[in-house]
Write an enzyme that holds these catalytic residues in place. Structure first.
Site, short mmCIF file in Angstrom:
data_model
loop_
_atom_site.label_atom_id
_atom_site.label_comp_id
_atom_site.label_asym_id
_atom_site.label_seq_id
_atom_site.Cartn_x
_atom_site.Cartn_y
_atom_site.Cartn_z
CD GLU A 237 -18.38 -9.33 8.54
OE1 GLU A 237 -17.75 -10.09 7.79
OE2 GLU A 237 -18.30 -9.36 9.77
CG MET B 104 -16.87 -10.95 3.00
SD MET B 104 -17.01 -10.56 4.77
CE MET B 104 -18.46 -11.54 5.18
CG ASN C 259 -18.96 -13.02 0.72
OD1 ASN C 259 -19.47 -12.21 1.47
ND2 ASN C 259 -17.90 -12.74 -0.02
CG HIS D 257 -9.66 -15.59 9.22
ND1 HIS D 257 -9.47 -15.35 10.56
CD2 HIS D 257 -10.74 -14.86 8.86
CE1 HIS D 257 -10.39 -14.52 10.99
NE2 HIS D 257 -11.18 -14.19 9.98
CD GLU D 258 -11.75 -14.45 5.31
OE1 GLU D 258 -12.96 -14.49 5.64
OE2 GLU D 258 -10.95 -13.63 5.83
CG HIS E 43 -15.10 -16.59 9.11
ND1 HIS E 43 -15.46 -16.36 10.41
CD2 HIS E 43 -14.30 -15.54 8.76
CE1 HIS E 43 -14.90 -15.23 10.84
NE2 HIS E 43 -14.19 -14.71 9.86
CD GLU F 85 -14.27 -11.90 11.98
OE1 GLU F 85 -13.21 -12.57 11.84
OE2 GLU F 85 -15.10 -11.75 11.06
N1 TRP Z 1 -15.37 -10.88 8.11
C1 TRP Z 1 -14.15 -10.55 7.43
C2 TRP Z 1 -13.07 -11.43 8.05
O1 TRP Z 1 -12.58 -11.21 9.09
C3 TRP Z 1 -13.70 -9.15 7.54
C4 TRP Z 1 -14.55 -8.05 7.06
C5 TRP Z 1 -15.48 -7.37 7.74
C6 TRP Z 1 -14.44 -7.39 5.86
N2 TRP Z 1 -15.94 -6.32 7.04
C7 TRP Z 1 -15.32 -6.31 5.87
C8 TRP Z 1 -13.66 -7.61 4.75
C9 TRP Z 1 -15.39 -5.41 4.82
C10 TRP Z 1 -13.77 -6.73 3.70
C11 TRP Z 1 -14.60 -5.64 3.75
O2 TRP Z 1 -12.75 -12.44 7.56
ZN ZN Z 2 -12.88 -13.12 10.06
#
Ligand code: TRP
Ligand code: ZN
Length: 899
Positions: A128, A270, A272, A304-305, A308, A327
């Site tokens: 991301e 992140m 994933n 949070h993760e 998601h 988000e």
């Molecule tokens: N999606 C991630 C979160 O908010 C955050 C995120 C976006 C991120 N770009 C990134 C984390 C690049 C690490 C590196 O949970």
């Molecule tokens: Zn997030």
């Protein structure tokens, strides 16, 4: 100088230009031969034309920093492939086909930490927002969703663990000491959720049964020496799974869920699919190395993760303008989770503590963003570099926007909206409008006006006027909405009034809430009302009001707005003592202190003598000694607004004057309440084994706040003794770090060297704990300076310390960002030394890691709001960066700042 308005400069991406992709990809099969300097990636894609898009002869795939090796279509070599700056064009393709692309990348040389990279000898990915295109050519956009199978091959000794998304379906040995693992993710996903990890890692494992009775394997993967710091993350994961089941009826949908910690990481973590990758800072904790705040942050980020998985992964974003769809919603969910974990579902005071902390962040960071050149709506209209839009507005204001649905419809109504959202959109890539429509339809409401919360930038201001008609027993409240004069939002086209849920209560002379009856209602009901404020100006009339009330406005911060109302100082003191809404009790104290601090800052800037009002001292004394208030509430109420926040409230920000005023008040409060601080210290010690519970953390927080005030005493001898003893006896990092910080501040004031021994001891004790050494750097970067010992000298010396490493984002943040963003009085030194340092570091980081560099670049964006001398020096530093920075990330920030 070139600016963004020049046509030759980087492309601006606009929301209005969205078009569906010309092709779709249904399945992705990836094969990796993992070698640090040259990893070969073979990608096999099932491609077909998108029936919903315009016909295109060629397939355009994004790719960056890739070496092209070969292409075939339906198994036959294909020659009509052109590589270029942005990727690769496959010319004249059929209706549907299997495309195989082979390429190579260099993970060892990848310092951007986007795409595939090496950290500590292991492989990690970060995709991301647009990192997948640095691994292989692809339609790297979130509305292209596919199922993935992934085969990883690597040397078995160097990389014994091979992980990717989903379920492990095969593994085994290969010739030459190599081995492989094959993973399959049954869920369709966009490329930004792809991940792989390979290396020498170990896992803490637990097996649980999900709500419907299915067995789940949970793993927290770390380097072997960190295994003793994983239990809290595991507990947080299990609590997250349970909470999402009970609050939203959402179950874990995979048989296996993995968290992996990595020490080189651009952000927090992140999501994933099935393979969350985390900054070590948000995984590793034990009492010796992590503070109470760290424990709480880990719980929040793990939540949070995990959340998601439904809000982001099962339902994802159509395009990156919709980022807040996942988000904002997921921040709201993690905030509610943390509140529940601290007992907030039963206990209103515990809930308020979490709310206060969140609102502090919003007001300090997001309101500032709204006041500068990066101001944007929750759903931005354009961007140059999407990584620059992972902002406080998208995340924190986005969460407030989601919270307003719950404030309007209640928890049950909100749940109905969520249920409908998943019923309609599971498996889809959708928009913020889709979410709003689900909320509206599930609750039978028209939310057309509410859309403005997504499209209007800036912090709204609600001005309140009240009138009590004693004869008629009527109390009228007139609300007016708008934006601050001169704010970027006020200058832009205004979309019209917002739909603002405005919670209000009325308080009688005895401190009790009055029953509320609006004109036209047959009976009074409740003591807090959520007024739906939808016009530019609107009057609400309460009837049968038997005495002149004191209004409690915007209870629980029911909307992300600034409230202006002319409270007298004694009214604020009364609210601080009596408001039944704990958030507004805290708020009253903050208003009282802010008002006084701003007056003092202005006097300080004019060189006039300072004096603290007895009213403020007495208000603080009452809070400090009120045993009916929880320690954590008292801690929050006794904390003065930050220097950064105060400086932003001035007509012209003057950090030196703010620092002088705030330090003066801290000193006066320390001296006047010395006995009370000492008593609070003694009453809040937490003997015995460390426990990271909210209660114990609350005691430590109040005790350590008392210590920090005591360190301000004219005669700091008592504080130095307490702090030294606390440092030596500490069985946990919260107490040890607080003691070290008090020693640093007390010795700066007394010119002594009391902190030197502790600093050396701290380093020696934790030399092998990078996250603790980060604290060691950051404590020194944020220490108080003196005219003889400016902190910039210490910072420059620390840059040469053998443990400093600019390539590691946590370390760079611990020293550089801490100094530039969390030590305003020293950073904004009149000689411009802080700005020169900032420019050097932005330029140095720009060549290593543009995402991190751009974050640092934002530190000067409010330059126009400072006193003229600072303003000029800041502009010069910005111009220097604009001249030298190469990345799109940094250029967007500095060019917008200078525009
Ligand atoms: N999606 C991630 C979160 O908010 C955050 C995120 C976006 C991120 N770009 C990134 C984390 C690049 C690490 C590196 O949970
Ligand atoms: Zn997030």
């Amino acid at each position: 100088m070139q600016t963004l308005s020049d046509t030759a400069t980087p492309n601006v991406i606009r929301r209005e230009d969205y078009a569906p992709p010309a092709f779709l990809i249904d399945t992705v099969d990836l094969e990796f031969d993992l070698v640090p300097e040259r990893t070969i990636v073979k990608s096999t894609l099932a491609v077909r034309r998108n029936p919903a898009a315009k016909h295109a002869a060629h397939l355009e795939l994004m790719g960056e920093q890739l070496e092209f090796i070969g292409a075939s279509i339906d198994g036959k070599p294909y020659e009509h492939v052109r590589t270029h700056e942005h990727g690769l064009t496959v010319e004249n393709v059929p209706e549907s086909f299997t495309l195989t692309l082979t390429g190579a990348c260099d993970p060892a040389a990848n310092t951007t930490l986007s795409g595939l990279y090496v950290s500590g000898g292991n492989f990690f990915t970060q995709c991301e927002a647009e990192g997948f295109r640095r691994i292989t050519w692809f339609l790297d956009r979130p509305d292209v969703m596919a199922t993935y199978t992934v085969t990883l091959r690597a040397d078995k000794t160097a990389y014994p663990v091979l992980l990717s998304n989903g379920n492990l379906i095969a593994e085994g040995d290969l010739p030459d000491g190599r081995h492989y693992a094959k993973w399959e993710d049954p869920f369709r996903k966009p490329s930004y959720l792809f991940a792989l990890v390979a290396g020498k890692l170990v896992a803490l494992e637990e097996r649980i049964q999900s709500g419907s009775g299915k067995e789940k394997l949970l793993q927290v993967w770390v380097e072997p020496h960190d295994l003793d710091k994983t239990q809290h993350a595991m507990d947080s994961l299990i609590n997250s799974i349970r909470w999402d089941e009970s609050r939203f009826g959402l179950e874990l949908d995979l048989d296996r869920f993995m968290i992996v910690a990595v020490s080189d990481f651009n952000m927090g973590a992140m999501e994933n699919k099935g393979l969350n990758i985390f900054n070590t800072k948000y995984v590793l904790a034990n009492p010796e190395t992590a503070t109470d705040v760290d424990f709480a942050n880990i719980e929040a980020v793990v939540g949070h993760e995990y959340f998601h998985n439904w809000t982001g992964n099962r339902v994802t974003c159509r395009d990156w303008f919709q980022l807040s769809l996942k988000e904002g919603l997921t921040v709201f969910r993690d905030q509610e989770f943390s509140a529940a974990m601290s007992g907030g579902d039963e206990n209103e005071a515990a809930r308020a503590t979490k709310r206060i902390e969140d609102v502090r962040v919003l007001r300090q960071m997001q309101f500032a963003e709204d006041a500068g050149p990066m101001a944007h709506p929750v759903r931005p209209e354009s961007y140059v570099e999407i990584n620059n839009f992972y902002t406080m507005t998208v995340y924190e204001k986005g969460s407030e926007v989601v919270r307003m649905y719950q404030t309007l419809f209640g928890r049950d109504g909100f749940r109905k909206g969520m249920d409908l959202y998943f019923q309609r959109h599971d498996g889809q890539a959708v928009t913020c409008d889709d979410f709003r429509r689900a909320m509206a339809d599930a609750n039978g409401r028209d939310l057309a006006q509410f859309e403005r919360w997504y499209s209007q930038a800036g912090t709204p201001r609600v001005t309140v006027a009240t009138r009590y008609d004693e004869a008629a027993k009527r109390y009228t409240v007139t609300l007016t909405q708008g934006y601050a004069n001169g704010s970027p939002a006020a200058r832009e086209t205004q979309k019209g009034p917002l739909h603002i849920p405005f919670a209000i209560g009325l308080i009688g002379a005895n401190g009790q809430d009055l029953p509320l009856k609006l004109d036209g209602e047959s009976a009074a009901s409740g003591t807090t009302r959520v007024l739906e404020f939808t016009e530019a100006q609107q009057t609400f009339t309460f009837v049968d009001v038997n005495e002149k009330p004191l209004p409690s406005l915007l209870r629980n911060f029911s909307a992300p707005v600034i409230v202006e109302y002319d409270y007298a100082a004694d009214e604020l003191a009364f609210l601080l003592a009596h408001d039944s809404d704990p958030f507004n009790r805290w708020e009253a104290g903050q208003r009282l202190a802010t008002r006084e601090l701003l007056t003092l800052a202005t006097r300080a800037s004019q060189g006039q003598p300072l004096e603290v009002s007895q009213a403020l001292v007495e208000a603080f004394r009452r809070v400090l000694t009120d045993a009916s208030l929880s320690p954590s509430f008292r801690e929050l109420a006794l904390m003065l607004p930050s220097e950064t926040y105060l400086a932003e409230q001035m007509a012209e920000s003057d950090p030196a004057a703010v620092h002088a005023a705030r330090q003066f008040v801290r000193k006066q409060l320390a001296n006047a309440l010395k006995a009370e601080w000492l008593a609070a210290y003694a009453q809040n010690v937490t003997p015995g084994a460390y426990e990271p519970t909210p209660e114990a953390a609350g005691h430590r927080g109040l005790k350590n706040l008392a210590l920090s005030y005591l360190a301000e005493l004219d005669d700091p001898a008592d504080a130095l003794r307490l702090a030294s003893a606390q440092y030596d006896a500490a069985n946990n990092m919260t107490d040890r770090a607080a003691a070290l910080s008090a020693l640093l501040n007390a010795s700066a004031a007394s010119g002594g060297d009391a902190a030197k021994r502790a600093l050396e001891d701290f380093y020696a004790r934790f030399e092998n704990e990078p996250l603790v050494i980060d604290k060691w750097f950051s404590l020194q970067a944020t220490q108080r300076g003196t005219a003889q010992r400016p902190v910039i000298d210490a910072v420059r010396a620390l840059m040469r310390h053998p443990a400093f490493n600019l390539k590691n984002p946590n370390r760079a943040r611990s020293l550089i960002f801490s100094f530039c963003a969390a030590n305003p009085a020293q950073f904004h030194a009149a000689d411009g030394s802080g700005y020169a340092f900032w420019a050097e570091q932005v330029i140095a980081l720009d060549a290593i890691n543009p995402q991190v560099a751009a974050r640092l670049a934002r530190n000067l964006e409010l330059w126009r709001r400072f006193t003229p001398k600072l303003r000029d020096a800041m502009r010069a530093a910005l111009e220097q960066v604009a001249k030298q920075a190469k990345s799109r990330d940094v250029r967007e920030i500095v060019e917008k700042a200078l525009a």
